[in-house]
Design an enzyme around this catalytic site. Structure first.
Site, PDB file in Angstrom:
ATOM      1  N   CYS A 195       8.386  -2.282  27.494  1.00  0.00           N
ATOM      2  CA  CYS A 195       9.594  -1.608  27.995  1.00  0.00           C
ATOM      3  C   CYS A 195      10.823  -2.125  27.239  1.00  0.00           C
ATOM      4  O   CYS A 195      11.730  -1.344  26.905  1.00  0.00           O
ATOM      5  CB  CYS A 195       9.763  -1.823  29.499  1.00  0.00           C
ATOM      6  SG  CYS A 195       8.671  -0.790  30.520  1.00  0.00           S
ATOM      7  N   ASP A 214       1.789  -2.954  15.010  1.00  0.00           N
ATOM      8  CA  ASP A 214       1.364  -4.151  15.736  1.00  0.00           C
ATOM      9  C   ASP A 214       1.809  -5.397  14.964  1.00  0.00           C
ATOM     10  O   ASP A 214       1.696  -5.457  13.738  1.00  0.00           O
ATOM     11  CB  ASP A 214      -0.158  -4.139  15.920  1.00  0.00           C
ATOM     12  CG  ASP A 214      -0.619  -5.095  16.999  1.00  0.00           C
ATOM     13  OD1 ASP A 214      -1.098  -4.626  18.050  1.00  0.00           O
ATOM     14  OD2 ASP A 214      -0.496  -6.327  16.794  1.00  0.00           O
ATOM     15  N   HIS A 231      -1.076   1.320  26.336  1.00  0.00           N
ATOM     16  CA  HIS A 231      -0.870   1.509  24.895  1.00  0.00           C
ATOM     17  C   HIS A 231      -2.181   1.830  24.227  1.00  0.00           C
ATOM     18  O   HIS A 231      -3.248   1.365  24.641  1.00  0.00           O
ATOM     19  CB  HIS A 231      -0.221   0.280  24.257  1.00  0.00           C
ATOM     20  CG  HIS A 231      -0.943  -1.004  24.503  1.00  0.00           C
ATOM     21  ND1 HIS A 231      -0.830  -1.708  25.682  1.00  0.00           N
ATOM     22  CD2 HIS A 231      -1.810  -1.712  23.729  1.00  0.00           C
ATOM     23  CE1 HIS A 231      -1.577  -2.799  25.613  1.00  0.00           C
ATOM     24  NE2 HIS A 231      -2.193  -2.820  24.443  1.00  0.00           N
TER      25      HIS A 231
HETATM   26  P1  AMP Z   1      -3.677  -5.559  24.005  1.00  0.00           P
HETATM   27  O1  AMP Z   1      -4.199  -6.953  23.709  1.00  0.00           O
HETATM   28  O2  AMP Z   1      -4.681  -4.462  23.913  1.00  0.00           O
HETATM   29  O3  AMP Z   1      -2.917  -5.577  25.311  1.00  0.00           O
HETATM   30  O4  AMP Z   1      -2.653  -5.243  22.844  1.00  0.00           O
HETATM   31  C1  AMP Z   1      -1.397  -5.803  22.775  1.00  0.00           C
HETATM   32  C2  AMP Z   1      -0.988  -5.765  21.326  1.00  0.00           C
HETATM   33  O5  AMP Z   1       0.410  -5.953  21.253  1.00  0.00           O
HETATM   34  C3  AMP Z   1      -1.627  -6.879  20.463  1.00  0.00           C
HETATM   35  O6  AMP Z   1      -2.381  -6.276  19.414  1.00  0.00           O
HETATM   36  C4  AMP Z   1      -0.424  -7.653  19.936  1.00  0.00           C
HETATM   37  O7  AMP Z   1      -0.592  -8.091  18.609  1.00  0.00           O
HETATM   38  C5  AMP Z   1       0.697  -6.638  20.068  1.00  0.00           C
HETATM   39  N1  AMP Z   1       2.012  -7.189  20.199  1.00  0.00           N
HETATM   40  C6  AMP Z   1       2.414  -8.202  21.001  1.00  0.00           C
HETATM   41  N2  AMP Z   1       3.737  -8.421  20.875  1.00  0.00           N
HETATM   42  C7  AMP Z   1       4.175  -7.512  19.960  1.00  0.00           C
HETATM   43  C8  AMP Z   1       5.460  -7.226  19.377  1.00  0.00           C
HETATM   44  N3  AMP Z   1       6.565  -7.921  19.718  1.00  0.00           N
HETATM   45  N4  AMP Z   1       5.546  -6.246  18.454  1.00  0.00           N
HETATM   46  C9  AMP Z   1       4.439  -5.548  18.097  1.00  0.00           C
HETATM   47  N5  AMP Z   1       3.223  -5.761  18.616  1.00  0.00           N
HETATM   48  C10 AMP Z   1       3.088  -6.730  19.524  1.00  0.00           C
HETATM   49 ZN    ZN Z   2       6.498  -1.448  30.383  1.00  0.00          ZN
END
Ligand code: AMP
Ligand code: ZN
Length: 115
Positions: free
Chosen positions: A10, A33, A101
């Site tokens: 968010c 990512d 996501h």
């Molecule tokens: P999940 O583990 O399926 O919940 O995916 C979360 C994803 O968000 C992971 O692949 C992380 O590398 C990514 N992530 C976490 N923080 C950030 C950020 N600030 N910008 C971009 N991706 C992020």
């Molecule tokens: Zn959210």
């Protein structure tokens, strides 16, 4: 539009935390990512805060179709002909951010079944 003030995604959607944007429209936001698992790895998220796939209902399910249409469009624009769409739902499946996501991974061979 419902948002969770404590939610990382968010905050990214609101521009309070920087991201490398790929695409945005009224209903969804896409960004690369931070820890890519493939040469192309971006996330597509609804702007509405939905905590995960387990919270999809008949009332909000249209956002999922919208996200998938966005994914097809983005992949066409990036020239990605083959890609994998992943959703992790719940801790055991590897969900670390509790905002729905879809991961889109492309640019390398993928294994099946996934680990
Ligand atoms: P999940 O583990 O399926 O919940 O995916 C979360 C994803 O968000 C992971 O692949 C992380 O590398 C990514 N992530 C976490 N923080 C950030 C950020 N600030 N910008 C971009 N991706 C992020
Ligand atoms: Zn959210």
């Amino acid at each position: 539009m419902h948002r969770d003030p404590d939610c990382l995604f968010c905050k990214i959607i609101a521009g309070e935390i920087p991201s490398n944007k790929v695409y945005e429209d009224e209903h969804c936001y896409a960004f690369y990512d931070i820890e890519p698992q493939a040469p192309v790895h971006f996330l597509v998220v609804p702007k509405e805060h939905i905590s995960g796939a387990g919270e999809i209902t008949e009332d909000n399910a249209a956002i999922v179709a919208h996200c998938f249409a966005a994914i097809a469009r983005i992949c066409r624009e990036l020239g990605c002909e083959s890609y994998r769409i992943v959703n992790n739902c719940g801790d055991q499946a590897g969900q670390t951010v509790k905002h729905l996501h879809f991961h889109v991974l492309s640019g390398r061979d993928m294994t099946w079944p996934p680990g």
